[in-house]
Design a protein around this motif. Structure first.
Motif, mmCIF file in Angstrom:
data_model
loop_
_atom_site.group_PDB
_atom_site.id
_atom_site.type_symbol
_atom_site.label_atom_id
_atom_site.label_comp_id
_atom_site.label_asym_id
_atom_site.label_seq_id
_atom_site.Cartn_x
_atom_site.Cartn_y
_atom_site.Cartn_z
ATOM 1 N N GLN A 106 -45.476 40.493 11.382
ATOM 2 C CA GLN A 106 -43.885 40.964 11.734
ATOM 3 C C GLN A 106 -43.364 39.716 12.883
ATOM 4 N N GLY A 107 -43.808 39.177 13.192
ATOM 5 C CA GLY A 107 -43.931 37.771 13.659
ATOM 6 C C GLY A 107 -43.312 36.787 12.690
ATOM 7 N N TYR A 108 -43.829 36.733 11.850
ATOM 8 C CA TYR A 108 -42.943 36.037 10.001
ATOM 9 C C TYR A 108 -41.399 36.642 10.926
ATOM 10 N N ARG A 109 -41.282 37.767 10.440
ATOM 11 C CA ARG A 109 -40.236 38.776 10.348
ATOM 12 C C ARG A 109 -39.202 38.329 11.493
ATOM 13 N N ASN A 110 -39.043 38.099 12.469
ATOM 14 C CA ASN A 110 -39.068 38.036 13.395
ATOM 15 C C ASN A 110 -38.540 36.446 13.484
#
Lengths: 512, 115
Positions: A106-110
């Motif tokens: 999720q962090g990467y996506r954001n």
């Protein structure tokens, strides 16, 4: 769940005497309901029971532990060495890993989304600024662009320290560079704030763009107008100062804000004013005023007693006068076919010059004179005439010869000019005829505007010129005069030079 | 700086800005690939990172060049406003002469040429 598969009727009950009772025939729904009633939850109950037992066991163990802790706390007899965390079960490890992995993803996506959004915003900003700086660089080729230290802004400086420094500094000298709503460069100069110089005689009586390129050109034009306006203000300021100096060529008759009126020579009155913008048509003397001011302002030192206004007014006066002279000259020359008028550039604002040319038919004299000139020079309001064969120079009034080549100079008034010119020309014609006659050996003489031939003793025949500037048919007309005791005159009218020449030849033959 | 070199220098700097945008996009792309549920494709990440590093290098080189070759900003040593006004006056003279010539032509056109 156990279900009876066999489709046999089930015995419902049996009596002591052996009598069997079967269930009555039930319909389908009832049958289903009764079947459902028969579902056996035995195994599940067993499992439930197992869970309950497990919980009870756990509860028991917990109670033991709690009792132990209470005892320890109460008695201080036993100290707890340590309690280890129970080792996580494999499925617990896996689920922790799964959660942390999901969070990381999720962090990467954001982060990815953040980078891409930033890229887009940056691109838009770059494009906006590219337009602005592109336009600013183009303007910078021609104008002084200054960066302000206080903020991020720019200004355009139109002042020039090397110029005549005015006591009236222009408010327009510094122009702020703004941005319009699209981020493009914009300068805002209200229409009424800049001036143009206006000049005239009293009593008489003038963007949203398609492309960036066009826009830059329009901005450049606007800056030019403002720059010219500053110059106009300085010029007017200079005129104001000069107004209080002594001058030969002008008299101030009125001064208001941005307006000056003065009377100059030749009965004319002129005004100079600064008026808000607009495009007045530019008469040539207005351009001249700007030019002399500019030359003065950038040439020598800032000399206040320059006499520029005086010089300018004198020049203007001369121009008015020389226009009158020209009108007179033209009125004569256009009526006489063998005369031509040529203007000469004098490169002096207070001097004008013209020549009246006369071409005569080629003569029998080799290298004879075929062109006669009458030169008219006007300096301020003085007219001088210079020509060959001047009629009224003393000594040449009556002569038997003419010097066709020597020039004489004399002055005249503007009112007499037409007559003087015609007389001059007629005199030249007479001189020319005289020389022609002499060449063929005839005894001839001239007297002012007449050429006389002696026929026999005491008898003379003369060709006499008569000049009249008002004569619309030709101005110079000819008379034949016979003198033998009495005088007889015959009018020949207006003759071309060829005809005149042949008349002379005929007369000569007659005499001979 | 004459107008031509000024133009290309500006273009080079604008190019740098565009590259910065591209670098950001690459970073975003890599992040999104890393976040992919089926796992990142190695080749994709490698090529993006390669391009990222190359672009950063190019940006550095270009900026260094521009900084070295930028000349000191001297506020208008030789002001040409003087010549500009002289030019404007000449322009007015030309306009005036042109109107005079137009008038002459109009007058001449009214009279048919003979011969």
């Amino acid at each position: 769940i156990s279900l009876d598969r066999l489709p046999i009727k089930r015995l419902e009950s049996i009596e002591e005497n052996g009598a069997e009772h079967f269930p009555s025939d039930v319909d389908y729904d009832d049958k289903r309901v009764s079947l459902i009633r028969r579902i056996d939850f035995a195994w599940a109950l067993w499992k439930w029971k197992g869970m309950v037992e497990n919980l009870q066991l756990a509860h028991q163990e917990l109670s033991v532990i709690i009792d132990l802790i209470d005892t320890v706390q109460a008695n201080d007899a036993v100290t707890v060495a340590g309690m280890t965390r129970p080792k996580p079960m494999p499925n617990e490890i896996l689920s922790d890993l799964a959660v942390s992995t999901a969070t990381k993803l999720q962090g990467y996506r954001n982060l990815g989304k953040y980078f891409k959004q930033s890229a887009k915003a940056l691109e838009q900003k770059i494009n906006r600024e590219a337009r602005f700086y592109g336009a600013l660089i183009r303007l910078q080729r021609n104008w002084k662009v200054k960066r302000q230290r206080s903020n991020e802004g720019f200004t355009i400086d139109l002042s020039d320290s090397s110029l005549y420094d005015p006591t009236r500094p222009s408010t327009l000298s510094t122009i702020r560079v703004d941005h319009d709503s699209a981020g493009m460069l914009a300068i805002n100069v209200p229409q009424d704030s800049w001036y143009s110089l206006r000049f005239g005689f009293v009593g008489t009586s003038e963007t949203q763009s398609a492309s960036d390129d066009k826009y830059v050109k329009e901005t450049h034009s606007l800056l030019r107008e403002v720059h010219k306006s500053i110059f106009a203000e300085q010029l007017f300021d200079m005129l104001n100062h000069e107004a209080f100096n002594e001058g030969v060529g002008f008299n101030i008759s009125g001064i208001r804000e941005n307006f000056m009126e003065m009377s100059i020579g030749q009965g004319a009155s002129l005004f100079v004013s600064l008026h808000p913008s607009g495009k007045p048509n530019r008469p040539s003397y207005e351009i001249y005023l700007q030019q002399i001011f500019h030359e003065h302002a950038f040439g020598k030192a800032k000399d206040r007693n320059s006499g520029l206004l005086d010089h300018f007014c004198l020049s203007l006066t001369h121009r008015i006068f020389s226009n009158r002279v020209l009108v007179h000259l033209e009125s004569v020359v256009c009526k006489v076919p063998y005369l031509h008028l040529i203007s000469h550039p004098t490169w002096n604002s207070r001097t004008s010059s013209w020549t009246v040319f006369m071409t005569v038919p080629p003569s029998i004299i080799p290298q004879g004179k075929t062109q006669f000139r009458t030169k008219v020079v006007v300096k301020d309001d003085c007219i001088s005439v210079e020509a060959e064969c001047t009629p009224n120079v003393v000594g040449l009034l009556k002569s038997s010869s003419c010097n066709l080549f020597s020039m004489n100079k004399y002055e005249c008034d503007v009112a007499d000019l037409p007559v003087i010119i015609l007389q001059q020309v007629a005199s030249q014609i007479v001189c020319w005829l005289l020389e022609e006659a002499r060449t063929v050996g005839t005894k001839a003489s001239r007297d002012f505007l007449s050429l006389s031939l002696e026929i026999v003793e005491g008898e003379r025949v003369s060709l006499v010129a008569q000049v009249n500037p008002e004569d619309t048919k030709g101005c110079i007309s000819w008379w034949l005069v016979m003198e033998n005791g009495e005088e007889r005159r015959k009018s020949l009218g207006h003759l071309s030079l060829d005809v005149l020449y042949s008349v002379l030849m005929d007369l000569i033959n007659l005499c001979g | 700086m004459d107008p031509q070199t000024q133009n290309t220098s500006l273009q080079r700097l604008q190019n740098v800005e565009n590259r910065v945008v591209k670098v950001l996009e690459l970073a975003g792309g890599v992040m999104e690939e890393l976040a992919s549920p089926s796992g990142p494709k190695k080749e994709f990440v490698n090529s993006h990172c390669r391009e990222f590093m190359q672009s950063m290098k190019d940006i550095q080189v270009t900026l260094r060049e521009e900084i070295k070759s930028a000349c000191e900003y001297r506020p208008f040593e030789k002001c040409d406003y003087n010549a500009r006004i002289a030019n404007e006056i000449c322009f007015q003279k030309l306009e005036y002469v042109l109107t005079q010539l137009d008038d002459l032509k109009q007058t001449a056109d009214r009279y048919p040429s003979s011969g």
